[in-house]
Design an enzyme around this catalytic site. Sequence first.
Site, PDB file in Angstrom:
ATOM      1  N   LYS A 119       0.841  -1.180   0.000  1.00 40.46           N
ATOM      2  CA  LYS A 119       0.000   0.000   0.000  1.00 40.46           C
ATOM      3  C   LYS A 119       0.887   1.244   0.000  1.00 40.46           C
ATOM      4  CE  LYS A 119      -1.501   1.890   3.969  1.00 40.46           C
ATOM      5  NZ  LYS A 119      -0.469   2.568   4.768  1.00 40.46           N
ATOM      6  N   HIS A 165      -0.641  -5.300   5.324  1.00 46.18           N
ATOM      7  CA  HIS A 165       0.107  -6.082   6.318  1.00 46.18           C
ATOM      8  C   HIS A 165      -0.731  -6.443   7.543  1.00 46.18           C
ATOM      9  CE1 HIS A 165       0.851  -2.244   8.437  1.00 46.18           C
ATOM     10  NE2 HIS A 165       1.121  -2.982   9.483  1.00 46.18           N
ATOM     11  N   LYS A 177      -1.353 -10.333  10.487  1.00 52.21           N
ATOM     12  CA  LYS A 177      -1.334 -10.385  11.966  1.00 52.21           C
ATOM     13  C   LYS A 177      -2.163 -11.579  12.435  1.00 52.21           C
ATOM     14  CE  LYS A 177      -0.982  -5.342  12.380  1.00 52.21           C
ATOM     15  NZ  LYS A 177       0.365  -5.092  12.875  1.00 52.21           N
ATOM     16  N   GLU A 214      -2.126   4.848  17.898  1.00 52.33           N
ATOM     17  CA  GLU A 214      -0.669   4.698  17.898  1.00 52.33           C
ATOM     18  C   GLU A 214      -0.054   5.767  18.788  1.00 52.33           C
ATOM     19  OE1 GLU A 214       1.159   3.311  14.042  1.00 52.33           O
ATOM     20  OE2 GLU A 214      -0.378   4.672  13.320  1.00 52.33           O
ATOM     21  N   ASP A 248      -4.083   6.737   5.044  1.00 48.29           N
ATOM     22  CA  ASP A 248      -3.024   5.856   5.539  1.00 48.29           C
ATOM     23  C   ASP A 248      -3.584   4.588   6.195  1.00 48.29           C
ATOM     24  OD1 ASP A 248      -0.309   5.275   6.036  1.00 48.29           O
ATOM     25  OD2 ASP A 248      -0.430   6.076   8.074  1.00 48.29           O
ATOM     26  N   HIS A 281      -6.274  -0.839   6.211  1.00 51.18           N
ATOM     27  CA  HIS A 281      -6.193  -1.646   7.434  1.00 51.18           C
ATOM     28  C   HIS A 281      -7.537  -1.741   8.185  1.00 51.18           C
ATOM     29  CE1 HIS A 281      -2.088  -1.390   6.450  1.00 51.18           C
ATOM     30  NE2 HIS A 281      -1.763  -0.317   7.137  1.00 51.18           N
ATOM     31  N   LYS A 294      -2.273   9.253  15.360  1.00 52.13           N
ATOM     32  CA  LYS A 294      -0.884   9.252  15.822  1.00 52.13           C
ATOM     33  C   LYS A 294      -0.811  10.033  17.139  1.00 52.13           C
ATOM     34  CE  LYS A 294       0.923   7.661  11.858  1.00 52.13           C
ATOM     35  NZ  LYS A 294       1.261   6.245  11.779  1.00 52.13           N
TER      36      LYS A 294
HETATM   37  C1  BG6 Z   1       1.208   1.576   7.991  1.00 55.80           C
HETATM   38  C2  BG6 Z   1       1.014   3.056   8.057  1.00 55.80           C
HETATM   39  O1  BG6 Z   1       0.552   1.046   6.864  1.00 55.80           O
HETATM   40  O2  BG6 Z   1       0.686   0.979   9.170  1.00 55.80           O
HETATM   41  C3  BG6 Z   1       1.685   3.625   9.290  1.00 55.80           C
HETATM   42  O3  BG6 Z   1       1.561   3.669   6.893  1.00 55.80           O
HETATM   43  C4  BG6 Z   1       1.200   2.908  10.524  1.00 55.80           C
HETATM   44  O4  BG6 Z   1       1.459   5.022   9.406  1.00 55.80           O
HETATM   45  C5  BG6 Z   1       1.319   1.408  10.357  1.00 55.80           C
HETATM   46  O5  BG6 Z   1       1.993   3.343  11.622  1.00 55.80           O
HETATM   47  C6  BG6 Z   1       0.657   0.673  11.503  1.00 55.80           C
HETATM   48  O6  BG6 Z   1       0.992  -0.683  11.429  1.00 55.80           O
HETATM   49  P1  BG6 Z   1       1.236  -1.521  12.744  1.00 55.80           P
HETATM   50  O7  BG6 Z   1       1.424  -2.918  12.259  1.00 55.80           O
HETATM   51  O8  BG6 Z   1       2.427  -0.952  13.434  1.00 55.80           O
HETATM   52  O9  BG6 Z   1      -0.003  -1.354  13.561  1.00 55.80           O
END
Ligand code: BG6
Length: 508
Positions: A155, A185, A189, A223, A242, A247, A347
């Site tokens: 992505k 991704h 998980k 986050e 993002d 996600h 964030k």
């Molecule tokens: C990414 C985003 O795809 O996923 C990031 O670009 C984000 O901004 C991240 O921090 C979060 O992934 P994870 O696995 O750390 O929750």
Amino acid sequence: MSEAHIAPAPPVTLVIFGATGDLTRRLLVPTILNMTQSGLVNDSLTILGIGLEPGDDEMLRTKLEEFLTSSNIKANYSDEAWHRLRSRIFYFQGDFTQDAIYAQIDARLNADTSRNAAFYLAVQPRFFGDIVDKLSDHGLLTETDTSFRRIVIEKPFGTDLASAKALNARILNHVSEKQIYRVDHFLGKETVQNIMTARFANMMIESLWSNNFIDHVQISAAEIVDVGSRGKFYDGTGALRDMVPNHLFQLLAMVAMEPPNSFDAEAIRDEKGKVLKALRIYSAEDAAQNSVRGSYAAGPLNGNALPAYAETPDVAPGSTTETFVALKLYVDTWRWAGVPFYLRTGKAMTARDTEIVVTFRQVPFAQFKGTGPQRNLAPNRLIIQVQPDEGLHIEISIKSPGLSVDTVPISLDFNYADLFDIGKLTGYESLLYDLFIGDQTLFQRADSIEAGWAAVQPFLDLWAGSPAKPDTYLPGSMGPQASDELIERDGRKWHQPDVMHRVKAKTP
Ligand code: BG6
């Protein structure tokens, strides 16, 4: 990780465009090292790195080794595993916008016995289309009865509905959907993959899984990290693009999908696609009513003074890019009619906490009236803790011991780490293994990508056309006040990370 019962992946050359970049050293190589050690791949896997940096095989091997050592990743694996993998890493210096490098790759793959190849585009998204065009021009994407050719794309896949459609059309002009592996991704998980098992292997859960019993669903990905050095990427992206159409929507699709007829990739992707296509597409007015965007102000975070988002390096002065977003959405299907899905992500927040909270309806209250101090029964909740502390929590009410009927909420807690040795996974193991064996279950199909963008497009349009700035929030908080108001005006509250699902009964 012990995977003794799983056959090693077939022979393949993993051609990585962007071999000297961050994704390769932080995720791809450590994942393959893990898979080498656990026997998921064997010596028939070869990595062919492509990059602009001058150098040969030894340059890339040394660079990777230095990184794996300095970041303490190598210490998790045996020297034997690393040396086996190290000798299978090769490098071609070349410019992927020019033809020469493709002829070189072709010659190398033709010398392979298997001729299987997966092309991993670990490069900036603006090059995705160009690389696929060139791979196709050079005949590198042509499969035979005995060899496969696959493309892996990270992505962001497009930046809005129109660009995602254009990119899909451009790529699908050269290859079939079966050859495209669009990575999200989150699907790698463990807890995300467990959503389907939790639902479809448990009658107790699935039989309650509808608007008859569920009041609402919350999906949060908070986050602690701030934008930091990613200003250049982030300012043109923002929290919505993002995290949401990719996600968070993947989580939502897993929660809301109908049971697939089998665990076949297409059966699952069909059901997920139907959910995303059923997301209500808002008018501009409804989009405004059902969304909140935020941007963090200056303040202390983890003992450091964090500058306001707009003061972050590489962020445009006066930027209106959001670092937080909260949405209220609906999935317009028979099963979910009337059940709001509240989503939020941001964030510089209080905690790192990705969770799905399913809140059930209240029981009829009558018989508990006047029976004890607990006037309001807590609703049942099922909490899928995606990260950290992966697990599943079920909140129920029980009677506290004593003469009166006094109900208290308790939580039945399952933490993966308590029962299983989950080892050190990067989260890419199942993604790469499935890529090599040709299982697309954990990858996104074109129709789902486009449906996701279609559902967020009204918010993108609204904000693009508005001079208003996002609401501010303090670093270390759970977002702006307006986010609380979004849910509280429906008489509900956001779930507090790491608070409720740890609630234990009071001992009398
Ligand atoms: C990414 C985003 O795809 O996923 C990031 O670009 C984000 O901004 C991240 O921090 C979060 O992934 P994870 O696995 O750390 O929750």
